[in-house]
Design a protein around this motif. Structure first.
Motif, mmCIF file in Angstrom:
data_model
loop_
_atom_site.group_PDB
_atom_site.id
_atom_site.type_symbol
_atom_site.label_atom_id
_atom_site.label_comp_id
_atom_site.label_asym_id
_atom_site.label_seq_id
_atom_site.Cartn_x
_atom_site.Cartn_y
_atom_site.Cartn_z
ATOM 1 N N ARG A 41 -4.839 17.608 77.396
ATOM 2 C CA ARG A 41 -5.008 16.569 76.368
ATOM 3 C C ARG A 41 -4.334 16.983 75.061
ATOM 4 N N HIS A 42 -4.439 18.266 74.730
ATOM 5 C CA HIS A 42 -3.729 18.764 73.545
ATOM 6 C C HIS A 42 -2.216 18.556 73.713
ATOM 7 N N ASN A 43 -1.707 18.886 74.889
ATOM 8 C CA ASN A 43 -0.277 18.718 75.152
ATOM 9 C C ASN A 43 0.142 17.254 75.067
ATOM 10 N N ARG A 44 -0.718 16.360 75.533
ATOM 11 C CA ARG A 44 -0.403 14.923 75.431
ATOM 12 C C ARG A 44 -0.342 14.485 73.979
ATOM 13 N N ARG A 45 -1.275 14.989 73.161
ATOM 14 C CA ARG A 45 -1.232 14.650 71.730
ATOM 15 C C ARG A 45 0.029 15.214 71.081
ATOM 16 N N MET A 46 0.405 16.429 71.438
ATOM 17 C CA MET A 46 1.601 17.049 70.860
ATOM 18 C C MET A 46 2.877 16.426 71.412
ATOM 19 N N GLY A 47 2.773 15.723 72.542
ATOM 20 C CA GLY A 47 3.946 15.094 73.149
ATOM 21 C C GLY A 47 4.595 14.047 72.273
ATOM 22 N N MET A 48 3.870 13.548 71.286
ATOM 23 C CA MET A 48 4.462 12.561 70.388
ATOM 24 C C MET A 48 5.588 13.163 69.545
ATOM 25 N N HIS A 49 5.634 14.499 69.445
ATOM 26 C CA HIS A 49 6.680 15.174 68.677
ATOM 27 C C HIS A 49 7.915 15.489 69.520
ATOM 28 N N LEU A 50 7.826 15.330 70.822
ATOM 29 C CA LEU A 50 8.949 15.675 71.689
ATOM 30 C C LEU A 50 10.215 14.858 71.431
ATOM 31 N N VAL A 100 12.012 15.604 80.620
ATOM 32 C CA VAL A 100 11.109 15.599 81.768
ATOM 33 C C VAL A 100 9.663 15.817 81.311
ATOM 34 N N ALA A 101 9.450 16.746 80.389
ATOM 35 C CA ALA A 101 8.094 16.997 79.885
ATOM 36 C C ALA A 101 7.545 15.772 79.176
ATOM 37 N N TRP A 102 8.370 15.120 78.377
ATOM 38 C CA TRP A 102 7.920 13.931 77.650
ATOM 39 C C TRP A 102 7.554 12.803 78.616
ATOM 40 N N LEU A 103 8.421 12.572 79.611
ATOM 41 C CA LEU A 103 8.133 11.535 80.597
ATOM 42 C C LEU A 103 6.882 11.867 81.407
ATOM 43 N N TRP A 104 6.710 13.136 81.760
ATOM 44 C CA TRP A 104 5.528 13.555 82.516
ATOM 45 C C TRP A 104 4.260 13.313 81.706
ATOM 46 N N LEU A 105 4.267 13.697 80.431
ATOM 47 C CA LEU A 105 3.070 13.529 79.608
ATOM 48 C C LEU A 105 2.757 12.061 79.347
ATOM 49 N N LYS A 106 3.776 11.209 79.334
ATOM 50 C CA LYS A 106 3.544 9.774 79.163
ATOM 51 C C LYS A 106 3.033 9.132 80.450
ATOM 52 N N ARG A 107 3.492 9.627 81.593
ATOM 53 C CA ARG A 107 3.196 8.997 82.888
ATOM 54 C C ARG A 107 1.815 9.360 83.416
ATOM 55 N N PHE A 108 1.427 10.618 83.273
ATOM 56 C CA PHE A 108 0.167 11.080 83.871
ATOM 57 C C PHE A 108 -0.871 11.331 82.777
ATOM 58 N N PRO A 109 -1.897 10.452 82.672
ATOM 59 C CA PRO A 109 -2.863 10.551 81.574
ATOM 60 C C PRO A 109 -3.803 11.755 81.658
ATOM 61 N N ASP A 110 -4.133 12.197 82.865
ATOM 62 C CA ASP A 110 -5.054 13.315 83.010
ATOM 63 C C ASP A 110 -4.538 14.285 84.055
ATOM 64 N N ILE A 111 -5.002 15.510 83.941
ATOM 65 C CA ILE A 111 -4.622 16.546 84.922
ATOM 66 C C ILE A 111 -5.379 16.261 86.219
#
Length: 114
Positions: A41-50, A100-111
Motif C-alpha cells: 500500500r505504501h508503494n501504491r501511494r508512492m507510485g504517484m511519483h513514478l 512496468v512498476a507504474w503499470l503494475w501498481l495501477k493494475r493490481f490494487p492489493d497484494i
C-alpha cells in the motif's frame, strides 16, 4: 534550546535522490502478510511519483542518444559515441522498469494472499 545541525546535502546525494526512485519504495517480499500488505500500500501511494521519474529518465535517454549521434555524425568520434549509446541503453532499461512498476501498481490494487 537544542540546535539542529542543518548542513546542506552533498551534490551527489541530491542527484541520487532526484533520479533514483527505488529508495522511496519498500520490499513486499519479506515479513508477515500484514507487513507485506502495508508495504504494498505504501508503494501504491508512492507510485504517484513514478511518472515524474519516468520523465526524467526519458529525458536522459534522449540526451544520451542525441549526444551519441552528435559524436558519431558531426565529430566522427566512434568510441565516445558508443559510450553514449550504451549509457542511453542503460537509461532506457531503467525507464522500462519504471513503466512496468507504474503499470503494475495501477493494475493490481492489493497484494495476492499466499
Amino acid at each position: 534550546m537544542d540546535r539542529i545541525d542543518a548542513r546542506p546535502e552533498a551534490f551527489a546525494h541530491l542527484v541520487y535522490r532526484y533520479l533514483w526512485p527505488y529508495a522511496y519504495f519498500r520490499d513486499v517480499t519479506r515479513g508477515s502478510f500484514l507487513e507485506r500488505q502495508q508495504n504494498y500500500r505504501h508503494n501504491r501511494r508512492m507510485g504517484m511519483h513514478l511518472p515524474g521519474f519516468m520523465l526524467k529518465w526519458a529525458c536522459l535517454t534522449v540526451f544520451f542518444y542525441l549526444l551519441g549521434s552528435l559524436c558519431e555524425e558531426l565529430l566522427e568520434l566512434v568510441l565516445p559515441a558508443a559510450c553514449c549509446y550504451v549509457t542511453g541503453a542503460w537509461t532506457l532499461t531503467i525507464l522500462v522498469q519504471l513503466c512496468v512498476a507504474w503499470l503494475w501498481l495501477k493494475r493490481f490494487p492489493d497484494i495476492p494472499r499466499g
